[in-house]
Write a protein that holds these residues in place. Structure first.
Motif, PDB file in Angstrom:
ATOM      1  N   LYS A  31      16.891 -63.610  37.337  1.00 43.89           N
ATOM      2  CA  LYS A  31      16.366 -63.201  38.652  1.00 43.89           C
ATOM      3  C   LYS A  31      15.247 -64.149  39.060  1.00 43.89           C
ATOM      4  O   LYS A  31      14.295 -64.377  38.307  1.00 43.89           O
ATOM      5  CB  LYS A  31      15.828 -61.767  38.573  1.00 43.89           C
ATOM      6  CG  LYS A  31      15.401 -61.190  39.907  1.00 43.89           C
ATOM      7  CD  LYS A  31      16.595 -60.859  40.775  1.00 43.89           C
ATOM      8  CE  LYS A  31      16.176 -60.094  42.032  1.00 43.89           C
ATOM      9  NZ  LYS A  31      17.326 -59.784  42.906  1.00 43.89           N
ATOM     10  N   LYS A  32      15.365 -64.732  40.269  1.00 50.71           N
ATOM     11  CA  LYS A  32      14.407 -65.736  40.716  1.00 50.71           C
ATOM     12  C   LYS A  32      13.270 -65.109  41.529  1.00 50.71           C
ATOM     13  O   LYS A  32      13.482 -64.193  42.313  1.00 50.71           O
ATOM     14  CB  LYS A  32      15.110 -66.798  41.558  1.00 50.71           C
ATOM     15  CG  LYS A  32      16.098 -67.639  40.773  1.00 50.71           C
ATOM     16  CD  LYS A  32      16.719 -68.711  41.659  1.00 50.71           C
ATOM     17  CE  LYS A  32      17.687 -69.587  40.869  1.00 50.71           C
ATOM     18  NZ  LYS A  32      18.305 -70.644  41.721  1.00 50.71           N
ATOM     19  N   PHE A  33      12.067 -65.659  41.335  1.00 50.73           N
ATOM     20  CA  PHE A  33      10.865 -65.233  42.071  1.00 50.73           C
ATOM     21  C   PHE A  33      10.077 -66.472  42.491  1.00 50.73           C
ATOM     22  O   PHE A  33      10.260 -67.573  41.947  1.00 50.73           O
ATOM     23  CB  PHE A  33       9.969 -64.350  41.201  1.00 50.73           C
ATOM     24  CG  PHE A  33      10.641 -63.132  40.656  1.00 50.73           C
ATOM     25  CD1 PHE A  33      10.673 -61.956  41.404  1.00 50.73           C
ATOM     26  CD2 PHE A  33      11.239 -63.143  39.411  1.00 50.73           C
ATOM     27  CE1 PHE A  33      11.290 -60.828  40.902  1.00 50.73           C
ATOM     28  CE2 PHE A  33      11.855 -62.022  38.899  1.00 50.73           C
ATOM     29  CZ  PHE A  33      11.888 -60.860  39.648  1.00 50.73           C
ATOM     30  N   ALA A  34       9.177 -66.271  43.444  1.00 55.02           N
ATOM     31  CA  ALA A  34       8.255 -67.343  43.852  1.00 55.02           C
ATOM     32  C   ALA A  34       6.917 -66.710  44.223  1.00 55.02           C
ATOM     33  O   ALA A  34       6.869 -65.768  45.023  1.00 55.02           O
ATOM     34  CB  ALA A  34       8.811 -68.127  45.037  1.00 55.02           C
ATOM     35  N   ALA A  35       5.868 -67.216  43.606  1.00 54.24           N
ATOM     36  CA  ALA A  35       4.507 -66.772  43.932  1.00 54.24           C
ATOM     37  C   ALA A  35       3.792 -67.911  44.662  1.00 54.24           C
ATOM     38  O   ALA A  35       3.809 -69.059  44.191  1.00 54.24           O
ATOM     39  CB  ALA A  35       3.757 -66.391  42.668  1.00 54.24           C
ATOM     40  N   GLY A  59      15.965 -57.198  35.442  1.00 52.82           N
ATOM     41  CA  GLY A  59      17.396 -57.486  35.451  1.00 52.82           C
ATOM     42  C   GLY A  59      17.802 -58.309  36.662  1.00 52.82           C
ATOM     43  O   GLY A  59      17.093 -58.374  37.663  1.00 52.82           O
ATOM     44  N   ARG A  60      18.970 -58.901  36.592  1.00 48.28           N
ATOM     45  CA  ARG A  60      19.428 -59.797  37.656  1.00 48.28           C
ATOM     46  C   ARG A  60      19.663 -59.055  38.970  1.00 48.28           C
ATOM     47  O   ARG A  60      19.465 -59.599  40.059  1.00 48.28           O
ATOM     48  CB  ARG A  60      20.715 -60.505  37.209  1.00 48.28           C
ATOM     49  CG  ARG A  60      21.166 -61.602  38.173  1.00 48.28           C
ATOM     50  CD  ARG A  60      22.368 -62.339  37.621  1.00 48.28           C
ATOM     51  NE  ARG A  60      22.756 -63.437  38.501  1.00 48.28           N
ATOM     52  CZ  ARG A  60      22.217 -64.658  38.469  1.00 48.28           C
ATOM     53  NH1 ARG A  60      21.300 -64.929  37.586  1.00 48.28           N
ATOM     54  NH2 ARG A  60      22.634 -65.600  39.294  1.00 48.28           N
ATOM     55  N   ASP A  61      20.061 -57.793  38.904  1.00 48.99           N
ATOM     56  CA  ASP A  61      20.382 -57.018  40.105  1.00 48.99           C
ATOM     57  C   ASP A  61      19.252 -56.069  40.510  1.00 48.99           C
ATOM     58  O   ASP A  61      19.468 -55.126  41.279  1.00 48.99           O
ATOM     59  CB  ASP A  61      21.669 -56.216  39.883  1.00 48.99           C
ATOM     60  CG  ASP A  61      22.868 -57.118  39.619  1.00 48.99           C
ATOM     61  OD1 ASP A  61      22.916 -58.209  40.222  1.00 48.99           O
ATOM     62  OD2 ASP A  61      23.730 -56.715  38.802  1.00 48.99           O
ATOM     63  N   ALA A  62      18.043 -56.283  39.995  1.00 43.38           N
ATOM     64  CA  ALA A  62      16.917 -55.378  40.284  1.00 43.38           C
ATOM     65  C   ALA A  62      16.530 -55.429  41.758  1.00 43.38           C
ATOM     66  O   ALA A  62      16.550 -56.492  42.385  1.00 43.38           O
ATOM     67  CB  ALA A  62      15.712 -55.751  39.422  1.00 43.38           C
ATOM     68  N   LYS A  63      16.195 -54.273  42.325  1.00 42.82           N
ATOM     69  CA  LYS A  63      15.764 -54.177  43.713  1.00 42.82           C
ATOM     70  C   LYS A  63      14.236 -54.219  43.798  1.00 42.82           C
ATOM     71  O   LYS A  63      13.535 -54.221  42.788  1.00 42.82           O
ATOM     72  CB  LYS A  63      16.292 -52.880  44.339  1.00 42.82           C
ATOM     73  CG  LYS A  63      17.807 -52.787  44.341  1.00 42.82           C
ATOM     74  CD  LYS A  63      18.441 -53.927  45.142  1.00 42.82           C
ATOM     75  CE  LYS A  63      19.962 -53.810  45.181  1.00 42.82           C
ATOM     76  NZ  LYS A  63      20.587 -54.935  45.910  1.00 42.82           N
ATOM     77  N   ASP A  99      14.083 -63.249  45.223  1.00 37.72           N
ATOM     78  CA  ASP A  99      15.301 -63.880  45.749  1.00 37.72           C
ATOM     79  C   ASP A  99      16.263 -62.823  46.283  1.00 37.72           C
ATOM     80  O   ASP A  99      16.543 -61.813  45.631  1.00 37.72           O
ATOM     81  CB  ASP A  99      15.981 -64.697  44.641  1.00 37.72           C
ATOM     82  CG  ASP A  99      17.106 -65.567  45.186  1.00 37.72           C
ATOM     83  OD1 ASP A  99      17.039 -65.942  46.384  1.00 37.72           O
ATOM     84  OD2 ASP A  99      18.040 -65.883  44.426  1.00 37.72           O
ATOM     85  N   GLY A 100      16.729 -63.060  47.528  1.00 36.80           N
ATOM     86  CA  GLY A 100      17.678 -62.156  48.154  1.00 36.80           C
ATOM     87  C   GLY A 100      17.045 -61.036  48.942  1.00 36.80           C
ATOM     88  O   GLY A 100      17.752 -60.219  49.532  1.00 36.80           O
TER      89      GLY A 100
END
Length: 475
Positions: A31-35, A59-63, A99-100
């Motif tokens: 799961k991708k993030f950006a700070a 997890g990859r599908d986390a909301k 991401d997403g």
């Protein structure tokens, strides 16, 4: 679906500076993030411990809601607009994109550089607390909360400055302050459209109501104990981010004749010192003018023996009494300004040079007289017994000096009467500047020129129109 790159681009298109850091990372599941944060005012260590480390297990599908539950920071809020995210990054916080997801989080990581709490240099006391405000508004609010734990303490956060977006805090006791006063102060702050608010003195000019007046309309303090005491009396306190000087309104002139130490000492000692300050203030403003006036117009005002001494010292001087006093006062002001602006050790040497070379040598050379130096020096010392009024009183000293050299004693009396009449008509948010003397407020006289025992100060000052009149009830 909104991509991570699109969200980052929305921030970087506006905040193009190189100190705006984009830190991209991903969880162990991919799961991708950006700070995004501003380097230097955001705490990178907290970002790693409270944000990056917990999100490694996502997890990859986390909301969004699942991500928010894992964030360990106590300051997390949802955000929907990129414009708000830009403001938060500029303010020192970090924004976290997932991401997403279109929405994102604002993480409270503000940690700008600053100094520690120390005794303020302008309000030194022998008795009482040594703590002073700093340039960090959060630290200053903590110092206020430390002393005022009342549930009625109200702190309202505002923003001022179109480009600086400076944080401003209004502080007051909801059940004590005059009704409508906080709203009036807030309106005056909101009406200003200046770009930058670097210090509370900018705010002071906007809320004063009379920016061109020689007399100020707000109190100032660098000590939390003084600030909290004024808030408890029914004033509105104003703390500006980036400034160690807090403001209070309404304001009356007798505030600057009082010190925190007056309330930590026995009442008779405080009364003597307050009378001494008033007397010193009058001497500082009027002494040079009266000396010139007596020499030029009313020489009989000077005692005969003293007159003989003065006559022997001024005989042969090339300058008239008025020009001599102007010159001496001008040299003093130049030395004072230079000693303040120059580096500390150079300023000390400059003071010695000014005292020995310019003073002693000028007398020996027959340019100025010894009485002129003594009078100007003593006048300057007297004015600094009330440092908060130095700007006003030093200006008035120049005006009185000009009038005395032109008109004489009659001009001094006439201008002094004009100043008194002007002050009688002036107010600060409904509080007369000369209260409790004009108009006379009997209950407030116990804490004006005279400092009564604390047991006699049962009521709050009536001059401010407070809701709750009683300070404490004797058992």
């Amino acid at each position: 679906m909104v991509t991570l790159e699109k969200n980052i681009k929305g921030i970087k298109d506006v905040l193009t500076s190189q100190d705006i850091i984009v830190f991209e990372f991903q969880s162990s599941a991919g799961k991708k993030f950006a700070a995004i944060y501003a380097d230097g005012i955001a705490d990178k260590q907290l970002l790693g411990e409270l944000v990056v480390k917990p999100l490694r297990e996502v997890g990859r599908d986390a909301k969004l809601e699942e991500v928010k539950l894992l964030l360990a920071s106590p300051e997390v809020k949802d955000c929907k607009k990129i414009k708000d995210g830009i403001t938060e990054v500029s303010d020192g916080n970090a924004v976290l994109f997932v991401d997403g997801e279109k929405d994102f989080f604002v993480i409270g990581l503000k940690n700008p550089p600053g100094r520690s709490v120390a005794e303020p240099p302008t309000q030194v006391t022998l008795k009482g607390p040594r703590e002073g405000f700093t340039e960090d508004i959060k630290v200053n609010l903590g110092l206020v909360r430390k002393r005022l734990k009342s549930e009625k303490l109200h702190i309202k956060m505002l923003k001022s400055g179109q480009r600086s977006d400076t944080a401003v805090a209004l502080i007051y006791l909801d059940d004590v302050v005059k009704k409508g006063l906080p709203e009036e102060v807030e309106k005056r702050i909101a009406d200003n459209e200046i770009d930058l608010i670097p210090d509370s003195s900018y705010i002071a000019q906007f809320i004063s109501g009379s920016p061109k007046s020689l007399f100020k309309r707000n109190g100032t303090s660098e000590k939390p104990d003084i600030f909290c005491a004024k808030v408890c009396e029914g004033r509105v306190g104003i703390i500006v981010d980036g400034s160690p000087i807090a403001l209070t309104v309404p304001y009356i002139l007798t505030e600057d004749l009082q010190t925190a130490e007056d309330y930590y000492s026995v009442s008779y000692r405080s009364t003597i010192l307050r009378i001494l300050r008033v007397f010193s203030l009058m001497v500082g403003m009027f002494l040079p003018a009266m000396y010139i006036s007596a020499q030029l117009f009313k020489i009989q005002l000077i005692p005969f023996q003293l007159l003989l001494k003065i006559s022997s010292s001024i005989s042969g001087l090339p300058l008239s009494p008025s020009v001599e006093m102007f010159f001496t006062l001008f040299v003093l002001e130049v030395l004072n300004e230079a000693s303040i602006r120059m580096p500390k050790y150079v300023g000390l040497a400059l003071s010695v040079v000014g005292a020995l070379v310019l003073g002693d040598t000028a007398v020996k050379a027959g340019i100025i007289s010894t009485p002129a130096i003594i009078i100007v020096a003593f006048s300057a010392i007297c004015l600094y017994t009330t440092p908060d009024l130095v700007e006003t009183t030093s200006t008035l000293r120049w005006i009185f000096l000009i009038i005395s050299g032109s008109i004489g004693p009659f001009g001094i009396v006439l201008f002094a009467a004009f100043i008194i009449c002007y002050l009688v008509t002036e107010q600060s948010y409904g509080a007369p500047l000369l209260a409790p003397f004009a108009p006379v407020v009997k209950s407030d006289l116990y804490d004006s020129m005279v400092k009564a025992n604390m047991k006699n100060l049962k009521d709050r000052p009536r001059s401010y129109g407070t809701q709750n009149k009683v300070r404490y009830k004797a058992k």
